[in-house]
Design a protein around this motif. Structure first.
Motif, short mmCIF file in Angstrom:
data_model
loop_
_atom_site.label_atom_id
_atom_site.label_comp_id
_atom_site.label_asym_id
_atom_site.label_seq_id
_atom_site.Cartn_x
_atom_site.Cartn_y
_atom_site.Cartn_z
N GLN A 176 -6.63 10.64 5.06
CA GLN A 176 -5.92 9.20 4.34
C GLN A 176 -4.49 9.02 4.93
O GLN A 176 -3.95 7.98 4.76
N THR A 177 -3.85 10.14 4.85
CA THR A 177 -2.32 9.92 5.07
C THR A 177 -1.80 10.51 6.52
O THR A 177 -0.71 10.80 6.74
N THR B 167 -2.11 16.47 -8.65
CA THR B 167 -2.42 15.34 -7.96
C THR B 167 -1.25 14.63 -7.05
O THR B 167 -1.79 14.16 -6.11
N LYS C 26 -4.87 12.77 -2.61
CA LYS C 26 -5.57 12.31 -0.93
C LYS C 26 -5.95 13.31 -0.10
O LYS C 26 -5.28 14.35 -0.21
N THR C 27 -6.99 12.66 0.70
CA THR C 27 -7.25 13.53 1.62
C THR C 27 -6.22 13.76 2.97
O THR C 27 -5.35 12.82 3.21
N PHE D 199 -8.38 18.05 0.63
CA PHE D 199 -7.13 17.16 -0.16
C PHE D 199 -5.81 17.76 -0.17
O PHE D 199 -5.58 19.13 -0.42
N ASP E 78 -5.78 17.55 -10.88
CA ASP E 78 -7.26 17.30 -10.65
C ASP E 78 -8.17 18.27 -11.16
O ASP E 78 -7.68 19.16 -11.95
N ASN F 53 -1.46 17.05 0.93
CA ASN F 53 -0.41 15.90 1.62
C ASN F 53 0.48 16.56 2.75
O ASN F 53 1.47 16.11 3.06
#
Length: 199
Positions: free
Chosen positions: A143-144, A134, A139-140, A165, A128, A167
């Motif tokens: 979001q997950t 990435t 993703k934030t 951001f 990124d 995972n």
């Protein structure tokens, strides 16, 4: 990684850098004190700053493992009298590619994935704008998050997952056991630059 310690470890490091200049990936864990020419952090007879300045330009690539080497981390929090910096801030003239793998702590699976990508494909993963892969930081956390949309969601309690951001909600820690929100703690944004002062 080596069995040796002390002078033996330093000699092995120096030999590896000389013998494999331009061919090795250097993994940096921890931030670099820069005040007083790096006097606030020493290994043997050299400062961490000296070692970084000698070793890093000779690497093929650099992986900063954890928030400290990636962005300065907790050690760089104000007032920061030792002028602690991340790798790229301590050595801004580096011409070697840097892949950041922040997190406090970083997830070892993300680190292994970076190495596996290089070993299997001969390339580094897509990054990124801040230099993070990435696949791990695209993703934030929000979001997950597995708590999203449930009564256990911690956003109203100050959770920083909406602006962080990483995972960790998908990958989890301790062999996929849990992550901060699952254990009942808000996300503190540890994968974001300057998280300690900002969050």
């Amino acid at each position: 990684l080596m069995v040796e310690a002390g002078e033996g470890a330093e000699a092995l490091r120096d030999k590896a850098v000389a013998d494999y200049a331009g061919e090795f990936l250097c993994v940096v864990e921890g931030s670099i004190p820069t005040a007083g020419n790096g006097a606030y952090g020493t290994v043997g007879s050299k400062t961490m700053y000296q070692i970084a300045a000698e070793v890093l330009p000779k690497a093929k690539g650099i992986i900063t493992l954890g928030s400290c080497s990636s962005d300065g981390g907790i050690a760089s929090a104000g007032p920061n009298p030792a002028a602690v910096r991340s790798v790229t801030d301590a050595l801004p003239g580096l011409k070697v590619p840097v892949i950041k793998c922040p997190g406090c702590p970083p997830n070892p699976v993300n680190f292994v994935a970076i190495l596996a990508n290089y070993l299997l494909k001969g390339t580094m993963p897509e990054l990124d704008a801040t230099g993070r892969p990435t696949f791990a930081y695209g993703k934030t956390v929000h979001q997950t998050c597995t708590l999203l949309g449930t009564a256990k969601c911690l956003q109203s309690q100050g959770c920083r997952g909406i602006s962080t951001f990483h995972n960790c909600g998908q990958l989890k820690f301790n062999e996929g056991t849990s992550f901060c929100q699952q254990s009942g703690h808000v996300c503190i944004g540890c994968a974001q630059p300057g998280f300690w002062d900002k969050s």
